[in-house]
Design a protein around this motif. Structure first.
Motif, PDB file in Angstrom:
ATOM      1  N   SER A 174       0.802  -1.225   0.000  1.00  0.00           N
ATOM      2  CA  SER A 174       0.000   0.000   0.000  1.00  0.00           C
ATOM      3  C   SER A 174       0.837   1.278   0.000  1.00  0.00           C
ATOM      4  O   SER A 174       0.317   2.358  -0.254  1.00  0.00           O
ATOM      5  N   GLY A 175       2.127   1.166   0.282  1.00  0.00           N
ATOM      6  CA  GLY A 175       2.965   2.357   0.303  1.00  0.00           C
ATOM      7  C   GLY A 175       4.400   2.003   0.631  1.00  0.00           C
ATOM      8  O   GLY A 175       4.779   0.819   0.630  1.00  0.00           O
ATOM      9  N   THR A 187       4.872  -0.821   3.048  1.00  0.00           N
ATOM     10  CA  THR A 187       3.804  -1.095   3.999  1.00  0.00           C
ATOM     11  C   THR A 187       2.813  -2.063   3.362  1.00  0.00           C
ATOM     12  O   THR A 187       2.478  -1.945   2.178  1.00  0.00           O
ATOM     13  N   GLU A 208       0.027   3.663  -9.587  1.00  0.00           N
ATOM     14  CA  GLU A 208      -0.762   3.862  -8.376  1.00  0.00           C
ATOM     15  C   GLU A 208       0.120   3.847  -7.133  1.00  0.00           C
ATOM     16  O   GLU A 208      -0.078   4.628  -6.199  1.00  0.00           O
ATOM     17  N   LEU A 209       1.090   2.951  -7.103  1.00  0.00           N
ATOM     18  CA  LEU A 209       1.962   2.871  -5.933  1.00  0.00           C
ATOM     19  C   LEU A 209       2.869   4.094  -5.833  1.00  0.00           C
ATOM     20  O   LEU A 209       3.065   4.640  -4.743  1.00  0.00           O
ATOM     21  N   THR A 212       1.523   7.281  -4.196  1.00  0.00           N
ATOM     22  CA  THR A 212       1.545   7.437  -2.732  1.00  0.00           C
ATOM     23  C   THR A 212       2.733   8.281  -2.284  1.00  0.00           C
ATOM     24  O   THR A 212       2.764   8.750  -1.140  1.00  0.00           O
ATOM     25  N   LEU A 213       3.714   8.463  -3.167  1.00  0.00           N
ATOM     26  CA  LEU A 213       4.861   9.325  -2.876  1.00  0.00           C
ATOM     27  C   LEU A 213       4.689  10.723  -3.470  1.00  0.00           C
ATOM     28  O   LEU A 213       5.613  11.542  -3.426  1.00  0.00           O
TER      29      LEU A 213
END
Length: 365
Positions: A174-175, A187, A208-209, A212-213
């Motif tokens: 997820s991150g 994570t 998508e991943l 998260t950044l």
């Protein structure tokens, strides 16, 4: 204890990256949100060439040529190590009635590739089941296809045999974990997983991943649908491609016909419209397929990227995070070279080709 490397994504790119890094003696953890090898790597056709190699940039061509030369020995090594044959099947490929035939032949001359114009009557003699009405043909000998479901199965078996490799399936990421100005892990629902360096090889999900950044990676899912027939083993002696669709023979007589190109987000539901379109193309290309049963119909999500050039290298803005993603329609074609280049860079070796065209820093938006 943290692993040396953590690879996110268990497709052909992720598994082969893991294998090459682990062969250096490093400890590697591969994390996959579903089952390894069951997304785009399983769904594709497995032609060991871009569909229209002359239409691509020098960056894609460099990876493709290295991989094409590597595949036969690679397939044999996997067979020797695992007992599973990826079936690297050399058939050659005929392109029919190409509008840019002159450009294709000029490209082949510059690149020294064995792509030649052939008399259409010769094409019909070599491929007697070909449909009527084609007037021009070009042919490249030596082009192979790999039976991709067996390739990913062999890669999974090779990893299972390595004591310094751990594969963790059904573990969505997820991150990312940051510590001391570096990316130190990921994570998951099971908690944080740490490593000295992280490789993002999550195919169509890579964008998508990275979001998260706060980064925009121009990689998006592009749906492709395929159908499968079962014919006699000698039904189709060569791969053929016309009007945007192709037919690929496996050694046992299975014939794959594909593929659609759809921008439909992460929906990979096969559709009746695509089935009818693919059947019409199949029967135009190979009329005898009218009497053959469709034994499979499925869809996969390619990791679409600008010009089909993958992102390979470390993110300068996030030290410790490396990319190997965005291969679009050519993941299986480019996998050996892409993963070797990544391993060379991560292990401090002389890279097989110039890494500059694939470096993420200049290309992230």
């Amino acid at each position: 204890m943290a692993k040396d490397f953590l690879v996110v994504g268990g497709g052909a790119i992720g598994m082969l990256s893991t294998l090459l890094l682990a062969r250096s003696g490093a400890s590697v953890l591969l994390i996959e949100g579903g089952s390894v090898g069951r997304e785009s790597s399983w769904a594709g056709g497995g032609i060991v060439s871009p569909l229209y190699p002359w239409r691509y940039s020098a960056a894609v061509t460099a990876l493709a040529h290295w991989s094409q030369d590597f595949y036969p020995g690679f397939g044999q090594r996997l067979l020797d190590e695992t007992g599973i044959d990826p079936e690297v099947h050399v058939t050659g490929l005929y392109w029919l009635d190409m509008d840019d035939e002159a450009e294709a032949l000029a490209w082949a001359g510059r690149q020294g590739r064995p792509l030649l114009s052939v008399d259409i009557d010769q094409a019909y003699r070599q491929v007697p089941v070909l449909g009527a009405g084609f007037s021009r043909a070009i042919h490249m000998s030596g082009v192979a296809n790999v039976r991709n479901p067996r390739l990913v199965k062999a890669l999974r078996a090779a990893l299972a045999a390595m004591p310094n490799v751990e594969v963790r399936e059904h573990c969505p990421v997820s991150g990312f974990v940051h510590e001391g100005g570096r990316v130190r892990g990921v994570t998951t629902a099971e908690g944080e997983v740490r490593a000295e360096r992280v490789v993002l090889a999550a195919g169509a999900w890579s964008g998508e991943l990275l979001a998260t950044l706060g980064l925009r990676l121009p990689v998006e899912p592009v749906k492709g649908q395929m159908i499968l027939y079962k014919c006699a083993g000698d039904f189709l002696p060569s791969m053929v491609l016309a009007r945007g669709r192709y037919a690929i023979p496996r050694r046992d007589g299975h014939i794959l016909v594909g593929s659609t190109l759809e921008y439909a987000g992460f929906d990979k539901t096969p559709t009746a419209d695509a089935l009818e379109s693919l059947k019409a193309s199949a029967e135009e290309l190979l009329p005898a397929l009218r009497d053959a049963e469709v034994v499979g119909h499925w869809a996969g999500l390619r990791p679409g990227s600008p010009e089909g050039i993958p992102f390979i290298g470390e993110l300068a803005s996030h030290p410790g995070l490396w990319l190997n993603c965005g291969h679009f329609r050519n993941g299986l074609v480019l996998a050996p070279a892409s993963c070797q280049l990544l391993a060379d860079l991560m292990l401090g070796r002389e890279p097989i080709i110039d890494p500059a065209p694939y470096a993420p820093a200049a290309r992230l938006q």
